[in-house]
Structures are given as structure tokens and as C-alpha cells.
Design a protein around this motif. Sequence first.
Motif, short mmCIF file in Angstrom:
data_model
loop_
_atom_site.label_atom_id
_atom_site.label_comp_id
_atom_site.label_asym_id
_atom_site.label_seq_id
_atom_site.Cartn_x
_atom_site.Cartn_y
_atom_site.Cartn_z
N VAL A 53 13.51 -51.82 -10.75
CA VAL A 53 13.53 -51.67 -9.29
C VAL A 53 12.16 -51.98 -8.67
N PHE A 54 11.09 -51.66 -9.40
CA PHE A 54 9.73 -51.87 -8.89
C PHE A 54 8.93 -52.73 -9.87
N PRO A 55 9.30 -54.00 -10.06
CA PRO A 55 8.59 -54.83 -11.05
C PRO A 55 7.11 -55.00 -10.70
N GLY A 56 6.27 -54.79 -11.70
CA GLY A 56 4.84 -55.00 -11.52
C GLY A 56 4.13 -53.96 -10.66
N ASN A 57 4.80 -52.87 -10.35
CA ASN A 57 4.19 -51.84 -9.50
C ASN A 57 3.33 -50.93 -10.37
N LEU A 58 2.02 -51.16 -10.35
CA LEU A 58 1.10 -50.39 -11.18
C LEU A 58 0.98 -48.94 -10.72
N ASP A 59 1.36 -48.66 -9.48
CA ASP A 59 1.31 -47.28 -9.00
C ASP A 59 2.21 -46.36 -9.81
N LEU A 60 3.26 -46.92 -10.42
CA LEU A 60 4.17 -46.10 -11.23
C LEU A 60 3.46 -45.49 -12.43
N ASP A 61 2.50 -46.21 -13.01
CA ASP A 61 1.78 -45.69 -14.17
C ASP A 61 0.93 -44.47 -13.82
N ASN A 62 0.53 -44.36 -12.58
CA ASN A 62 -0.29 -43.23 -12.15
C ASN A 62 0.53 -42.08 -11.57
N LEU A 63 1.83 -42.26 -11.52
CA LEU A 63 2.71 -41.25 -10.95
C LEU A 63 2.95 -40.13 -11.96
N PRO A 64 2.77 -38.88 -11.58
CA PRO A 64 3.10 -37.79 -12.50
C PRO A 64 4.56 -37.90 -12.94
N PHE A 65 4.82 -37.53 -14.18
CA PHE A 65 6.15 -37.71 -14.75
C PHE A 65 7.23 -37.01 -13.91
#
Length: 89
Positions: A53-65
Motif C-alpha cells: 500500500v505504501f511502496p518505498g515509504n521509509l517512514d514505515l520503518d520508523n513507525l512503532p510496531f
Amino acid sequence: MAKSFEAKTTGITFEVRPLTRGEIRKLREQGVDIFNFDSEAALRNIDPILDMVFPGNLDLDNLPFQEATLVYRAIMEETFGTEDEVKNS
């Protein structure tokens, strides 16, 4: 019909949308069973679905689980509807 989800800890807003039929097909080809709703399957499915849904969105890696899980659940609700929406359709 996309809806916004704002991550509380990062303040990043994600425009959540339902998966398309084509995306569901691709996920199934990758071995992702989005029709299995148990908690173990959800843990396996979060990353591939968020990446779809969010390809290449690096913000996801910093999102708390915990918040990533909420975004995942919002995508699933957009894709399948909520229990109340299904009952009323």
C-alpha cells in the motif's frame, strides 16, 4: 475510499486505502494469505501489506510496531469493511 491515519508518536499521516484485486492476487502469489485473520498470520502479513500500500515509504520503518499494526488494521477494514458494514450491506 481512502481515510487518513495519523501516527501519534511520529505525527506522520498515512492515506489508508483498500487493497485492489490485483494487489491481493500479487500478495497471494507471494504466499501472503490475507484471508487468514488469526494473530500469527497478521504478524506475518503486516510488512508485505504495508509495503504494497505504501511502496518505498521509509517512514514505515520508523513507525512503532503498535502503530504499524493500527495502520495494517485500517487497511484491512478498508479492504473488507468492518463487521457492522458487512451486516448492513
